[in-house]
Each structure stands twice: as structure tokens, then as C-alpha cells.
Design an enzyme around this catalytic site. Structure first.
Site, short mmCIF file in Angstrom:
data_model
loop_
_atom_site.label_atom_id
_atom_site.label_comp_id
_atom_site.label_asym_id
_atom_site.label_seq_id
_atom_site.Cartn_x
_atom_site.Cartn_y
_atom_site.Cartn_z
N GLN A 109 0.80 -1.38 0.06
CA GLN A 109 0.11 0.02 0.08
C GLN A 109 0.95 1.23 0.07
O GLN A 109 1.11 1.70 1.11
CB GLN A 109 -1.02 0.07 1.09
CG GLN A 109 -2.12 0.95 1.26
CD GLN A 109 -2.76 0.69 0.10
OE1 GLN A 109 -3.40 -0.58 -0.12
NE2 GLN A 109 -3.51 1.65 -0.51
N PHE A 110 1.20 1.68 -1.19
CA PHE A 110 2.28 2.79 -1.26
C PHE A 110 1.56 4.15 -0.79
O PHE A 110 1.94 5.04 -0.16
CB PHE A 110 2.66 3.06 -2.61
CG PHE A 110 1.69 3.80 -3.72
CD1 PHE A 110 1.74 5.10 -3.82
CD2 PHE A 110 0.94 2.93 -4.51
CE1 PHE A 110 0.80 5.71 -4.66
CE2 PHE A 110 -0.15 3.55 -5.15
CZ PHE A 110 -0.23 4.73 -5.37
N THR A 111 0.15 4.05 -0.64
CA THR A 111 -0.42 5.47 -0.34
C THR A 111 -0.34 5.61 1.19
O THR A 111 -0.74 6.81 1.55
CB THR A 111 -2.11 5.43 -0.74
OG1 THR A 111 -2.71 4.18 -0.06
CG2 THR A 111 -2.27 5.01 -2.12
#
Length: 146
Positions: free
Chosen positions: A78-80
Site C-alpha cells: 500500500q504505497f499510499t
């Protein structure tokens, strides 16, 4: 490294209509990596996740780890988690690791959980558009950071 830890009754990730990872009891992890993360960060967060005492014992006290309750982990990249929202209304993801850096680290983090802590770890497909669903197991959501 930033990991959102959610206790789950069940969780699954679906890509293009096919389930790529599912668990019945354990933890759902959202895993964010930054370009500065090292193996030490992976090891620290894996140890913390594996040893968090967030499951109830026979007296109802949160005193047991994922391993002690025989649970599994659903790990989702989950890069966010590294989205910056202080300036303006459009998030900046400059601090998130680029895919070519993040993907090997993500897989290594999951391997540490499997091999060092003997925990079953299911995953989604790195970089894919995923549908994630889960039923939480009580109001336990934590953030582990290195």
C-alpha cells in the site's frame, strides 16, 4: 516503513475477479515502504507484528500474539501510506518507494514473517488493482513504523 495492522476475522484480496490471498483468522496488514527503508526496517517491523499481543487470552485480556492464536496474515502492499497531504489538496507520494525498490522489500518482509516467525502469510499481487474485503475482529487497528 509503515504497517497498518488490523485484527481480522476474515480477509481476502481479489484481482480480476480471482482471489489471490485469503485468511480466516489473524491480521490484515497494509504495508507501505519508503525509498530509505533497509533490511533492518523490515526485520524490526516483522518482529513487532509477529509479537504484538493483541489477541485475547482465556480471561479476555489482550495478551496473545498472532502465532499463539494460530492465526495467519494477509499482507497487502500500500504505497499510499506515504501520501503527504500537508500542502494543497492533491496528495504527494514522493516519500513512497518506487516499485522497483518497494517490490523486493515487500516480498522480503513477508519472507521474514514466514521464515523467522513461522507465520502463514498470504498476499495480493504487487502493483495490481486489488479489491480487498475483511471483517474485523474487534476494534484493534495499529500502526507499526520503523
Amino acid at each position: 516503513m509503515r504497517v497498518v495492522v488490523q485484527r481480522a476475522r476474515q480477509a481476502k484480496v481479489t484481482v480480476d475477479g480471482k482471489v489471490t490471498g485469503a485468511i480466516e483468522h489473524g491480521l490484515m496488514l497494509l504495508v507501505g515502504l519508503t525509498h530509505e527503508d533497509t533490511v533492518k526496517d523490515l526485520e524490526y517491523c516483522a518482529k513487532k507484528v509477529a509479537n504484538l499481543r493483541i489477541f485475547e487470552d482465556e480471561k479476555g485480556k489482550m495478551n496473545l500474539s498472532i502465532k499463539e492464536v494460530g492465526g495467519s496474515i494477509l499482507s497487502i502492499s500500500q504505497f499510499t501510506l506515504y501520501g503527504e497531504t500537508k500542502k494543497g489538496n492533491r496528495p504527494s507520494f514522493i516519500e513512497a518507494a518506487r516499485p522497483e525498490v518497494a517490490e523486493p522489500l515487500y516480498h522480503q518482509f513477508n519472507q521474514i514473517l514466514r521464515e523467522t516467525y513461522d507465520i502463514q502469510v498470504e498476499t495480493g499481487i504487487f502493483g495490481a488493482m486489488m479489491d480487498v474485503s475483511f471483517t474485523n475482529n474487534g476494534p484493534v487497528t495499529l500502526i507499526v513504523e520503523s
